[in-house]
Design an enzyme around this catalytic site. Structure first.
Site, PDB file in Angstrom:
ATOM      1  N   HIS A  82       0.898  -1.225   0.212  1.00 45.64           N
ATOM      2  CA  HIS A  82       0.057  -0.198  -0.077  1.00 45.64           C
ATOM      3  C   HIS A  82       0.794   1.255  -0.115  1.00 45.64           C
ATOM      4  O   HIS A  82       0.395   2.451  -0.507  1.00 45.64           O
ATOM      5  CB  HIS A  82      -0.918  -0.005   1.136  1.00 45.64           C
ATOM      6  N   ASP A 121      -7.702  -1.662  -1.462  1.00 46.50           N
ATOM      7  CA  ASP A 121      -8.784  -2.439  -0.980  1.00 46.50           C
ATOM      8  C   ASP A 121     -10.034  -1.992  -1.176  1.00 46.50           C
ATOM      9  O   ASP A 121     -10.374  -0.885  -0.950  1.00 46.50           O
ATOM     10  CB  ASP A 121      -8.547  -2.458   0.742  1.00 46.50           C
ATOM     11  N   GLU A 128      -6.666 -12.315   0.647  1.00 46.32           N
ATOM     12  CA  GLU A 128      -7.724 -11.108   0.898  1.00 46.32           C
ATOM     13  C   GLU A 128      -8.501 -11.136  -0.053  1.00 46.32           C
ATOM     14  O   GLU A 128      -8.144 -10.501  -1.247  1.00 46.32           O
ATOM     15  CB  GLU A 128      -6.986  -9.992   1.318  1.00 46.32           C
ATOM     16  N   HIS A 142      -8.329  -7.030  -1.368  1.00 48.12           N
ATOM     17  CA  HIS A 142      -6.900  -6.346  -1.902  1.00 48.12           C
ATOM     18  C   HIS A 142      -6.681  -6.751  -3.243  1.00 48.12           C
ATOM     19  O   HIS A 142      -6.441  -7.972  -3.657  1.00 48.12           O
ATOM     20  CB  HIS A 142      -5.708  -6.937  -0.900  1.00 48.12           C
TER      21      HIS A 142
END
Length: 237
Positions: A134, A141, A203, A206
């Site tokens: 990130h 996200d 995830e 993500h």
């Protein structure tokens, strides 16, 4: 080190640009600022220029099939200081949820907690060769909202530290509601991958493009490809 952190970075120098609202739905108030994450004058709703172009493409793909639906951005750019803050915050929360005192943790308990936290959170590394995804402006996200602005049910909240966060967790369930969760996750995955993104293995929310994880996942899918990352950490000065 995680496997993707071995990928070389050849920084391209693209700027961070704001994610436009109302083209996209932005989560507000931002969940990390609410718990005190130190963004300062920086914003979580920024992406590298090239990544933003691909996100706009994903939005167009979504609305072509489902008019009125939008991609909702939970989090995008994250300074390394924020990454460190959220890792520490999550570590404390997990310890508390297990009834453990931070001041009395055994080494084994500490390692077990860190293993769980780092399954879902990247290490807040200051090493330019291993930036958190990130912090590059190449990771985002996201979830979906329908034509009424209501969040589409995905079966687990973003940032949940459990197997329910795995993208295909509900894939084999015969329960009707679980199947709907899987279909919604697949819908999100399909538009993002079609637009050029890759999905984090652990995830459902993500996605990445141009960072080390994206390069590594691209080569996992295409073993003959030789891919480097084009985004390193930005905005730390």
């Amino acid at each position: 080190m995680k496997p993707y952190q071995h990928i070389a970075i050849v920084e391209c120098g693209e700027p961070l640009l704001p994610i436009p609202e109302p083209l996209f739905s932005l989560v507000s108030p931002h969940p990390y600022t609410t718990v005190g994450a130190p963004y300062g004058e920086k914003s979580p709703f920024y992406l590298r220029e090239g990544v933003l172009k691909h996100l706009i493409e994903a939005q167009a793909l979504l609305q072509k099939e489902f008019p009125g639906w939008r991609i909702q951005v939970f989090d995008a750019y994250r300074p390394i200081a924020v990454q460190q803050y959220m890792v520490d915050h999550t570590f404390r929360d997990v310890a508390q949820s297990k009834g453990l005192s931070l001041g009395r943790l055994t080494e084994s308990e500490r390692e077990s907690l860190l293993e769980l936290v780092y399954e879902f959170w990247a290490v807040p590394s200051l090493n330019p060769a291993t930036p958190p995804p990130h912090s590059t402006g190449g990771a985002i996200d996201v979830t979906l909202v329908d034509e009424f602005g209501q969040a589409v049910a995905m079966g687990s909240p973003i940032d949940e530290l459990s197997p329910r966060s795995y993208p295909d967790h509900f894939a084999t369930s015969i329960d009707f509601r679980d199947r709907s969760f899987h279909e919604h996750r697949q819908r999100l995955r399909s538009i993002m991958l079609t637009a050029g993104f890759q999905q984090h293995p652990n995830e459902w929310w993500h996605f990445c493009l141009g960072d080390q994880m994206w390069a590594w996942l691209t080569m996992q899918a295409n073993p003959d490809a030789k891919v480097t990352a084009r985004y390193g950490a930005v905005g730390e000065g």
